[in-house]
Design a protein around this motif. Structure first.
Motif, PDB file in Angstrom:
ATOM      1  N   GLY A  12       4.726 -17.573 -27.195  1.00  0.00           N
ATOM      2  CA  GLY A  12       5.002 -16.713 -26.053  1.00  0.00           C
ATOM      3  C   GLY A  12       4.621 -17.370 -24.736  1.00  0.00           C
ATOM      4  N   ASN A  13       4.014 -18.561 -24.796  1.00  0.00           N
ATOM      5  CA  ASN A  13       3.685 -19.309 -23.596  1.00  0.00           C
ATOM      6  C   ASN A  13       4.751 -20.387 -23.419  1.00  0.00           C
ATOM      7  N   THR A  14       5.447 -20.353 -22.304  1.00  0.00           N
ATOM      8  CA  THR A  14       6.579 -21.255 -22.072  1.00  0.00           C
ATOM      9  C   THR A  14       6.191 -22.722 -22.169  1.00  0.00           C
ATOM     10  N   TYR A  68      -8.010 -20.176 -17.963  1.00  0.00           N
ATOM     11  CA  TYR A  68      -8.065 -18.760 -18.345  1.00  0.00           C
ATOM     12  C   TYR A  68      -9.353 -18.408 -19.097  1.00  0.00           C
ATOM     13  N   LYS A 123      -1.451 -19.460 -30.944  1.00  0.00           N
ATOM     14  CA  LYS A 123      -1.044 -18.084 -30.656  1.00  0.00           C
ATOM     15  C   LYS A 123      -2.197 -17.299 -30.041  1.00  0.00           C
ATOM     16  N   ALA A 126      -2.334 -18.201 -26.308  1.00  0.00           N
ATOM     17  CA  ALA A 126      -1.257 -17.540 -25.568  1.00  0.00           C
ATOM     18  C   ALA A 126      -1.541 -16.047 -25.405  1.00  0.00           C
ATOM     19  N   ALA A 127      -2.043 -15.406 -26.451  1.00  0.00           N
ATOM     20  CA  ALA A 127      -2.370 -13.975 -26.369  1.00  0.00           C
ATOM     21  C   ALA A 127      -3.485 -13.745 -25.341  1.00  0.00           C
ATOM     22  N   ILE A 129      -4.159 -15.616 -22.715  1.00  0.00           N
ATOM     23  CA  ILE A 129      -3.580 -15.819 -21.388  1.00  0.00           C
ATOM     24  C   ILE A 129      -2.813 -14.565 -20.956  1.00  0.00           C
ATOM     25  N   GLN A 130      -2.029 -14.004 -21.871  1.00  0.00           N
ATOM     26  CA  GLN A 130      -1.269 -12.800 -21.534  1.00  0.00           C
ATOM     27  C   GLN A 130      -2.200 -11.648 -21.188  1.00  0.00           C
ATOM     28  N   THR A 131      -3.295 -11.516 -21.899  1.00  0.00           N
ATOM     29  CA  THR A 131      -4.267 -10.451 -21.624  1.00  0.00           C
ATOM     30  C   THR A 131      -4.887 -10.631 -20.238  1.00  0.00           C
ATOM     31  N   GLU A 133      -3.650 -12.299 -17.718  1.00  0.00           N
ATOM     32  CA  GLU A 133      -2.633 -12.100 -16.690  1.00  0.00           C
ATOM     33  C   GLU A 133      -2.162 -10.645 -16.615  1.00  0.00           C
ATOM     34  N   LYS A 135      -0.234  -9.054 -18.864  1.00  0.00           N
ATOM     35  CA  LYS A 135       1.152  -8.890 -19.345  1.00  0.00           C
ATOM     36  C   LYS A 135       1.176  -8.212 -20.677  1.00  0.00           C
TER      37      LYS A 135
END
Length: 135
Positions: A12-14, A68, A123, A126-127, A129-131, A133, A135
């Motif tokens: 999920g991280n580009t 992060y 994973k 990425a999770a 980082i999303q938290t 940010e 998202k």
């Protein structure tokens, strides 16, 4: 065996996913060349690319973890260091053995380790980082 970033390997991280695709593409090209009897002609450039690119990719992942404040950074970084040493050794073996079946089997074994690592540890990054940010 062809390697690709399938849905179960997408983080999920580009940045991370695009770099995983580039790594798998290079390994696939090397294996294709070997299966066509052209492995020795491509081995040096492929091995050098793999060794350099793994260092770049792990550096990028390490930087994301620091940015992060990923809580699992220390363990993840230790894995990166160990894995880079294994890739370096496998690369040297490939070059010295001219891409024989034993050295290619070692590359496949190492790619298997990387896939397992992506599926679980990358994973998690990425999770996280999303938290952070939101998202």
């Amino acid at each position: 065996m062809r390697y690709e970033v399938t849905k179960d390997l997408e983080t999920g991280n580009t940045l991370i996913d695009s770099e995983h695709r580039q790594l798998f593409d290079m390994v696939n090209k090397l294996q294709d060349a070997c299966s066509q009897g052209k492995g020795r002609a491509q081995i040096e450039s492929s091995v050098k690319f793999l060794m350099d690119y793994v260092k770049k990719h792990f550096g990028d992942e390490d930087n994301l973890q620091k940015k992060y404040k990923y809580p699992g950074y220390d363990a993840h970084h230790r894995f990166h260091q160990s894995y880079m040493a294994q890739i370096d050794n496998a690369g040297k073996e490939l070059l010295s053995r001219n891409a024989d079946i034993t050295s290619l089997a070692e590359v496949n074994r190492l790619i298997g380790i990387l896939i397992s690592h992506i599926r679980t540890e990358d994973k998690k990054i990425a999770a996280h980082i999303q938290t952070v940010e939101g998202k």
